[in-house]
Design a protein around this motif. Structure first.
Motif, PDB file in Angstrom:
ATOM      1  N   GLY A 112       5.462   7.328   0.257  1.00 43.70           N
ATOM      2  CA  GLY A 112       4.598   6.836   1.346  1.00 43.70           C
ATOM      3  C   GLY A 112       5.196   5.577   1.933  1.00 43.70           C
ATOM      4  O   GLY A 112       4.655   4.482   1.745  1.00 43.70           O
ATOM      5  N   GLY A 130      -2.305  -6.271  -5.317  1.00 41.23           N
ATOM      6  CA  GLY A 130      -1.806  -5.320  -4.317  1.00 41.23           C
ATOM      7  C   GLY A 130      -0.346  -4.991  -4.549  1.00 41.23           C
ATOM      8  O   GLY A 130       0.246  -5.336  -5.579  1.00 41.23           O
ATOM      9  N   GLY A 131       0.243  -4.316  -3.561  1.00 41.47           N
ATOM     10  CA  GLY A 131       1.599  -3.793  -3.693  1.00 41.47           C
ATOM     11  C   GLY A 131       2.654  -4.850  -3.956  1.00 41.47           C
ATOM     12  O   GLY A 131       3.601  -4.610  -4.726  1.00 41.47           O
ATOM     13  N   THR A 132       2.517  -5.997  -3.334  1.00 40.96           N
ATOM     14  CA  THR A 132       3.543  -7.034  -3.504  1.00 40.96           C
ATOM     15  C   THR A 132       3.579  -7.505  -4.964  1.00 40.96           C
ATOM     16  O   THR A 132       4.641  -7.540  -5.593  1.00 40.96           O
ATOM     17  N   ASN A 134       4.962  -4.841  -7.271  1.00 41.35           N
ATOM     18  CA  ASN A 134       6.422  -4.711  -7.164  1.00 41.35           C
ATOM     19  C   ASN A 134       7.126  -5.890  -7.840  1.00 41.35           C
ATOM     20  O   ASN A 134       8.137  -5.705  -8.528  1.00 41.35           O
ATOM     21  N   SER A 150      -3.111  -0.710  10.813  1.00 44.17           N
ATOM     22  CA  SER A 150      -3.363  -1.223   9.465  1.00 44.17           C
ATOM     23  C   SER A 150      -3.328  -0.127   8.404  1.00 44.17           C
ATOM     24  O   SER A 150      -3.787   1.000   8.652  1.00 44.17           O
ATOM     25  N   MET A 151      -2.802  -0.498   7.228  1.00 45.24           N
ATOM     26  CA  MET A 151      -2.809   0.443   6.110  1.00 45.24           C
ATOM     27  C   MET A 151      -4.056   0.253   5.254  1.00 45.24           C
ATOM     28  O   MET A 151      -4.217   0.871   4.207  1.00 45.24           O
ATOM     29  N   CYS A 152      -4.917  -0.683   5.701  1.00 45.95           N
ATOM     30  CA  CYS A 152      -6.194  -0.873   5.016  1.00 45.95           C
ATOM     31  C   CYS A 152      -7.290  -0.295   5.908  1.00 45.95           C
ATOM     32  O   CYS A 152      -7.057   0.009   7.071  1.00 45.95           O
ATOM     33  N   HIS A 205      -6.693  -0.660  -2.407  1.00 47.66           N
ATOM     34  CA  HIS A 205      -7.200  -1.270  -1.166  1.00 47.66           C
ATOM     35  C   HIS A 205      -6.571  -0.681   0.103  1.00 47.66           C
ATOM     36  O   HIS A 205      -6.853  -1.132   1.203  1.00 47.66           O
ATOM     37  N   LYS A 206      -5.749   0.361  -0.080  1.00 48.20           N
ATOM     38  CA  LYS A 206      -5.246   1.088   1.095  1.00 48.20           C
ATOM     39  C   LYS A 206      -6.030   2.413   1.170  1.00 48.20           C
ATOM     40  O   LYS A 206      -7.203   2.374   1.484  1.00 48.20           O
ATOM     41  N   ASP A 231      -2.022   1.299  -4.483  1.00 49.45           N
ATOM     42  CA  ASP A 231      -3.023   0.320  -4.006  1.00 49.45           C
ATOM     43  C   ASP A 231      -4.373   0.951  -3.650  1.00 49.45           C
ATOM     44  O   ASP A 231      -4.506   1.600  -2.612  1.00 49.45           O
ATOM     45  N   HIS A 268       9.657  -1.617   1.577  1.00 47.33           N
ATOM     46  CA  HIS A 268       8.743  -2.634   2.130  1.00 47.33           C
ATOM     47  C   HIS A 268       9.356  -4.030   2.008  1.00 47.33           C
ATOM     48  O   HIS A 268      10.122  -4.303   1.079  1.00 47.33           O
ATOM     49  N   PHE A 269       8.960  -4.915   2.927  1.00 44.87           N
ATOM     50  CA  PHE A 269       9.555  -6.264   2.918  1.00 44.87           C
ATOM     51  C   PHE A 269       9.218  -7.087   1.672  1.00 44.87           C
ATOM     52  O   PHE A 269       9.802  -8.132   1.438  1.00 44.87           O
ATOM     53  N   THR A 284       6.281   2.542   4.341  1.00 45.74           N
ATOM     54  CA  THR A 284       5.430   1.766   5.243  1.00 45.74           C
ATOM     55  C   THR A 284       5.572   2.237   6.688  1.00 45.74           C
ATOM     56  O   THR A 284       4.577   2.395   7.386  1.00 45.74           O
ATOM     57  N   ASP A 338       7.290   2.932  -5.623  1.00 46.29           N
ATOM     58  CA  ASP A 338       6.319   2.186  -4.823  1.00 46.29           C
ATOM     59  C   ASP A 338       5.452   3.205  -4.077  1.00 46.29           C
ATOM     60  O   ASP A 338       5.846   3.726  -3.033  1.00 46.29           O
ATOM     61  N   ALA A 390       2.352   2.412  -3.116  1.00 45.68           N
ATOM     62  CA  ALA A 390       1.241   1.551  -2.673  1.00 45.68           C
ATOM     63  C   ALA A 390       0.357   2.310  -1.692  1.00 45.68           C
ATOM     64  O   ALA A 390      -0.867   2.323  -1.819  1.00 45.68           O
TER      65      ALA A 390
HETATM   66  N1  0PR Z   1       4.665  -1.242  -0.629  1.00 48.89           N
HETATM   67  C1  0PR Z   1       4.423  -0.514   0.485  1.00 48.89           C
HETATM   68  C2  0PR Z   1       5.028   0.849   0.626  1.00 48.89           C
HETATM   69  C3  0PR Z   1       3.587  -1.047   1.490  1.00 48.89           C
HETATM   70  O1  0PR Z   1       3.367  -0.343   2.617  1.00 48.89           O
HETATM   71  C4  0PR Z   1       3.020  -2.334   1.306  1.00 48.89           C
HETATM   72  C5  0PR Z   1       2.122  -2.954   2.325  1.00 48.89           C
HETATM   73  C6  0PR Z   1       3.319  -3.035   0.110  1.00 48.89           C
HETATM   74  C7  0PR Z   1       4.150  -2.457  -0.823  1.00 48.89           C
HETATM   75  C8  0PR Z   1       2.747  -4.395  -0.148  1.00 48.89           C
HETATM   76  O2  0PR Z   1       1.375  -4.305  -0.349  1.00 48.89           O
HETATM   77  P1  0PR Z   1       0.401  -5.559  -0.220  1.00 48.89           P
HETATM   78  O3  0PR Z   1       0.427  -5.963   1.239  1.00 48.89           O
HETATM   79  O4  0PR Z   1      -0.888  -5.021  -0.680  1.00 48.89           O
HETATM   80  O5  0PR Z   1       0.931  -6.623  -1.089  1.00 48.89           O
HETATM   81  N2  0PR Z   1       2.076  -2.372   3.555  1.00 48.89           N
HETATM   82  C9  0PR Z   1       1.312  -2.912   4.676  1.00 48.89           C
HETATM   83  C10 0PR Z   1       2.291  -3.566   5.634  1.00 48.89           C
HETATM   84  O6  0PR Z   1       3.008  -4.483   5.252  1.00 48.89           O
HETATM   85  C11 0PR Z   1       0.241  -3.889   4.300  1.00 48.89           C
HETATM   86  C12 0PR Z   1      -0.716  -4.123   5.402  1.00 48.89           C
HETATM   87  C13 0PR Z   1      -2.006  -3.653   5.320  1.00 48.89           C
HETATM   88  C14 0PR Z   1      -0.367  -4.821   6.526  1.00 48.89           C
HETATM   89  C15 0PR Z   1      -2.922  -3.894   6.315  1.00 48.89           C
HETATM   90  C16 0PR Z   1      -1.270  -5.065   7.546  1.00 48.89           C
HETATM   91  C17 0PR Z   1      -2.545  -4.581   7.447  1.00 48.89           C
HETATM   92  O7  0PR Z   1      -3.466  -4.822   8.467  1.00 48.89           O
HETATM   93  O8  0PR Z   1       2.331  -3.129   6.789  1.00 48.89           O
END
Ligand code: 0PR
Length: 460
Positions: A199, A91-93, A96, A31-33, A282-283, A280, A153-154, A201, A226, A228
């Motif tokens: 940074g 958050g990041g999504t 973006n 997890s990134m959180c 929250h990360k 973010d 990121h997706f 993902t 990005d 995040a």
């Molecule tokens: N940009 C980057 C570089 C990211 O890594 C992420 C999320 C985002 C944007 C989107 O951020 P939000 O998910 O806050 O909208 N990266 C993680 C991922 O997709 C988010 C995550 C965090 C997934 C905790 C799972 C988890 O347990 O892997």
């Protein structure tokens, strides 16, 4: 829903059952959180009522939001943090989405003959021989496009679908960073902007944003970074701890970019071509979910795009709203304000230093069982191949790659099923991916690596 409500005691017994099924982050490397800082949680609880979608009712929270934006702009090396323009998001999504929405609006503006010039306030001669008007006027009817690194990121896939734009994916080098020449070669008259990542993902890598900034200026395109994940890491890296962690690792750094110490990496507002950055809390910011931040260099880089998304809100305390969402949690603002004020730069440096110490320990433990990271980790994300040497490179054939992805997935699944470790796998190359967040300890790492060793020995 049941007709009669259930008593509180019964209800909380039920909630306990649900929360027991959730993770407490004990065995989570995927997890990134992480567990938020206690001051963030306390502040969140104090502001549960607050809705910054109706600012006149929550003036105090709005003041904190302004301060969060200013503090973040200063971390991001903004030359004049007070002139930064932004707000908190979920958050990041969402950040973006909004950054790209503005790119699309600005593009239509320029295309409709507006004299708005994104970089008009720059003292740069990089764009001296570029004629934006003639370029924009030759726009064909084909779809607008956005250039992203292959490692993006997706959320950008969702954005492409939502905004009806095409994603053009730029090639990456052997460190999984975008190749600037590839980015530039993809630019055409329908390009609305460029994306860089600080940074990533999967690998935690930082794209060569300095080069992207030059390209953005040359082609008069907006550049969104990005950050995040990296936004609360890169600015707080201590170069000594980084050098420690990379020594003894796989490959020597070879390019100019690689010889720059990580704490000096430029990725934000100290680069003239960067128009917006998302970060973010929250990360790695240790705030509560949901907390995101989107910052533009200043309001004027948005041109009339802001007016386009502004809606009149006659029955609210403000005259208009220009954020993507309406009701927004003031509790997240309070939590982020609290943790940023409480930790200060020093506290975030300690947090990052703790995580980089974990990276050092992780590498030593990996070496103990005969493994090394795929690339020297720049920040607290480590990827490891559990397949035989030379089989993960870009030259290996597709069948071998598929077999390696399958083997990696099998080990990942066994780590969870047999030992309870949550680990993820990368899709760019067949490798296990470990995010070393503050909730992890050296003991967790040693235990997890010992379990990984058992699984790999059983595979032999
Ligand atoms: N940009 C980057 C570089 C990211 O890594 C992420 C999320 C985002 C944007 C989107 O951020 P939000 O998910 O806050 O909208 N990266 C993680 C991922 O997709 C988010 C995550 C965090 C997934 C905790 C799972 C988890 O347990 O892997």
């Amino acid at each position: 829903m049941n007709e009669k409500g259930i008593p509180e005691e019964e209800l909380f017994a039920e909630l306990g059952f649900f929360s027991d099924a959730d993770t407490n982050f004990k065995k989570v490397f995927s997890s990134m959180c992480t567990i938020p800082h206690p001051v963030a949680v306390a502040a969140q609880q104090k502001f549960v009522l607050s809705n910054i979608g109706d600012p006149g009712l929550f003036r105090g929270t709005c003041e904190m939001e302004t301060e969060v934006i200013r503090m973040t702009a200063s971390i991001l090396n903004h030359p004049n943090p007070k002139s930064a323009f932004g707000h908190m998001t979920s958050g990041g999504t969402e950040s973006n989405i909004e950054a790209v929405l503005h790119m699309k609006n600005r593009f239509s503006d320029s295309n409709s003959g507006s004299d708005f010039n994104l970089n008009s306030n720059l003292n740069s001669n990089l764009n001296s021989d570029f004629n934006s008007d003639s370029n924009m006027n030759s726009v064909s009817n084909s779809r607008l496009n956005l250039i992203v690194p292959k490692t993006a990121h997706f959320s950008f896939e969702k954005i492409a679908n939502l905004l009806g734009i095409e994603l053009k994916k730029a090639d990456i080098d052997s460190y999984f960073r975008v190749i600037p020449e590839s980015v530039e070669s993809l630019i055409d008259e329908n390009t609305i902007g460029l994306i860089g990542i600080a940074g990533s993902t999967e690998f935690g890598e930082c794209d060569p944003i300095e080069k992207l900034s030059e390209i953005a200026i040359k082609h008069e395109l907006p550049l969104h970074v990005d950050a995040a994940f990296g936004g609360f890491v890169y600015p707080f890296l201590d170069s000594d701890s980084v050098l420690d962690s990379v020594s003894g690792s796989v490959s020597d750094f070879d390019s100019d970019f690689n010889s720059v110490s990580d704490s000096e990496i430029k990725f934000a507002f100290n680069l003239p071509g960067v128009t917006s950055v998302s970060v973010d809390p929250h990360k790695m910011g240790l705030s509560v979910i949901p907390s995101g931040i989107l910052i533009f260099k200043n309001e004027s880089v948005l041109g009339s795009s802001l007016d386009k998304i502004k809606v009149k809100t006659p029955y609210l305390t403000s005259k208009y709203q220009s954020t993507l969402t309406g009701t927004r949690p003031g509790s997240s603002v309070a939590a982020t304000y609290a943790v940023m004020k409480h930790l200060g730069v020093e506290g975030y440096r300690e947090n990052v230093s703790y995580c980089m110490d974990l990276v050092n320990h992780f590498e030593k433990e990996l070496n103990r069982i005969g493994l090394t990271p795929c690339i020297s980790p720049r920040i607290n994300i480590v990827t490891v191949s559990v397949c035989s040497a030379n089989s993960t490179g870009s030259n290996s054939n597709e069948t071998a790659q598929t077999a390696n992805h399958e083997k990696t997935e099998k080990i990942r699944a066994q780590l969870l099923e047999k030992y309870g470790w949550n680990v993820s796998a990368t899709k760019t190359i067949p490798a296990l991916r470990f995010v070393l967040m503050p909730h992890i300890t050296k003991e967790d790492i040693s235990n997890m690596i010992s379990d990984l060793e058992k699984l790999l020995n059983a595979e032999k």
